[in-house]
Design an enzyme around this catalytic site. Structure first.
Site, PDB file in Angstrom:
ATOM      1  N   VAL A   1       4.746 -13.783 -23.925  1.00 10.48           N
ATOM      2  CA  VAL A   1       5.499 -13.537 -22.786  1.00 10.48           C
ATOM      3  C   VAL A   1       6.156 -14.884 -22.171  1.00 10.48           C
ATOM      4  O   VAL A   1       5.326 -15.839 -22.328  1.00 10.48           O
ATOM      5  CB  VAL A   1       4.667 -12.736 -21.753  1.00 10.48           C
ATOM      6  CG1 VAL A   1       3.527 -13.550 -20.930  1.00 10.48           C
ATOM      7  CG2 VAL A   1       5.649 -12.031 -20.722  1.00 10.48           C
ATOM      8  N   GLU A   2       7.216 -14.811 -21.853  1.00 12.80           N
ATOM      9  CA  GLU A   2       8.049 -16.148 -21.225  1.00 12.80           C
ATOM     10  C   GLU A   2       7.484 -15.971 -19.888  1.00 12.80           C
ATOM     11  O   GLU A   2       7.614 -15.096 -18.911  1.00 12.80           O
ATOM     12  CB  GLU A   2       9.525 -15.895 -21.443  1.00 12.80           C
ATOM     13  CG  GLU A   2      10.149 -17.148 -21.242  1.00 12.80           C
ATOM     14  CD  GLU A   2      10.375 -17.528 -19.613  1.00 12.80           C
ATOM     15  OE1 GLU A   2      10.242 -18.526 -19.316  1.00 12.80           O
ATOM     16  OE2 GLU A   2      10.849 -16.581 -19.162  1.00 12.80           O
ATOM     17  N   SER A   3       7.117 -17.132 -19.274  1.00 15.94           N
ATOM     18  CA  SER A   3       6.376 -17.230 -17.757  1.00 15.94           C
ATOM     19  C   SER A   3       7.378 -17.130 -16.806  1.00 15.94           C
ATOM     20  O   SER A   3       6.993 -16.229 -15.836  1.00 15.94           O
ATOM     21  CB  SER A   3       5.541 -18.676 -17.734  1.00 15.94           C
ATOM     22  OG  SER A   3       6.371 -19.547 -17.907  1.00 15.94           O
TER      23      SER A   3
ATOM     24  N   ASP B   1      -0.166  -5.909   0.228  1.00 14.30           N
ATOM     25  CA  ASP B   1      -1.530  -6.069  -0.403  1.00 14.30           C
ATOM     26  C   ASP B   1      -1.368  -7.409  -0.938  1.00 14.30           C
ATOM     27  O   ASP B   1      -0.292  -7.715  -1.809  1.00 14.30           O
ATOM     28  CB  ASP B   1      -1.927  -5.029  -1.311  1.00 14.30           C
ATOM     29  CG  ASP B   1      -2.459  -3.894  -0.525  1.00 14.30           C
ATOM     30  OD1 ASP B   1      -3.162  -3.878   0.630  1.00 14.30           O
ATOM     31  OD2 ASP B   1      -1.973  -2.668  -0.861  1.00 14.30           O
TER      32      ASP B   1
ATOM     33  N   HIS C   1      -3.939  -0.501  -6.154  1.00 13.58           N
ATOM     34  CA  HIS C   1      -4.589  -1.678  -7.136  1.00 13.58           C
ATOM     35  C   HIS C   1      -4.808  -1.321  -8.369  1.00 13.58           C
ATOM     36  O   HIS C   1      -4.431  -2.126  -9.456  1.00 13.58           O
ATOM     37  CB  HIS C   1      -5.665  -2.381  -6.228  1.00 13.58           C
ATOM     38  CG  HIS C   1      -5.516  -2.913  -4.759  1.00 13.58           C
ATOM     39  ND1 HIS C   1      -6.372  -2.826  -3.829  1.00 13.58           N
ATOM     40  CD2 HIS C   1      -4.514  -3.530  -4.211  1.00 13.58           C
ATOM     41  CE1 HIS C   1      -5.976  -3.497  -2.765  1.00 13.58           C
ATOM     42  NE2 HIS C   1      -4.927  -3.716  -3.046  1.00 13.58           N
TER      43      HIS C   1
ATOM     44  N   CYS D   1       0.845  -1.182  -0.008  1.00 16.14           N
ATOM     45  CA  CYS D   1       0.036   0.075  -0.019  1.00 16.14           C
ATOM     46  C   CYS D   1       0.957   1.118  -0.105  1.00 16.14           C
ATOM     47  O   CYS D   1       1.850   1.421   0.586  1.00 16.14           O
ATOM     48  CB  CYS D   1      -0.980   0.095   1.330  1.00 16.14           C
ATOM     49  SG  CYS D   1      -1.940   1.464   1.394  1.00 16.14           S
TER      50      CYS D   1
END
Length: 165
Positions: free
Chosen positions: A80-82, A65, A99, A58
């Site tokens: 995207v490569e994980s 969070d 958030h 936060c």
């Protein structure tokens, strides 16, 4: 391209996967993201990535969070490569972000990285003070069918609301 050449090419596109020298960053760092070539760009298909243990701070209280991030996309040329995504998401751990900012920042970084046909990032953050927050980011390229997906999913986002915590 034969299978051996294909596998060697694909393996050379990523540096984090299989590395015995993984370096963890504790502050936001989009340079950690890597791609590899989609070998089926002529097809539309969904890729869903769930990050069930996402953590950031936060920006006001510096309290952690926790939440789940759901990343759905229809790839075009790059994916995207994980492992790089895992390291990138980990880099938010000590980053003070609201958030809504987290979800939008991640969405924009992934769009810039991959230029997908369609992408959405949904944040399911655990309750704090009895309120959970579920921001969502969406993007579509200029093709009409992907704009239609984006519009439909935006308008129908809460038909099946998520509940966590």
């Amino acid at each position: 391209m034969d299978e051996k050449t294909y596998k060697a090419k694909r393996a050379s596109e990523v540096t984090q996967l299989g590395s015995k020298q993984t370096q963890y960053k504790y502050e936001y760092d989009p340079t950690l993201l890597e791609t590899f070539e989609n070998v089926h760009p002529q097809m539309d298909y969904w890729v869903t990535l769930n990050a069930d243990e996402f953590t950031s701070l936060c920006p006001k209280t510096n309290q952690p969070d926790f939440g789940t991030l759901i990343i759905n996309y229809i790839p075009d040329i790059q994916m995207v490569e994980s492992k790089s995504l895992k390291l990138y998401l980990f880099s938010f751990m000590n980053s003070g972000e609201f958030h809504e900012d987290v979800v939008n920042k991640i969405g924009k970084d992934l769009v810039k990285l991959m230029e997908p046909k369609y992408l959405e990032v949904i944040g399911l953050f655990y309750p704090r003070g009895n309120i959970s927050i579920h921001p969502a980011f969406s993007y579509s390229n200029e093709e009409e069918k992907y704009k239609d997906i984006e519009k439909y999913r935006f308008l129908n986002r809460n038909l099946n609301p998520q509940r966590i915590g």
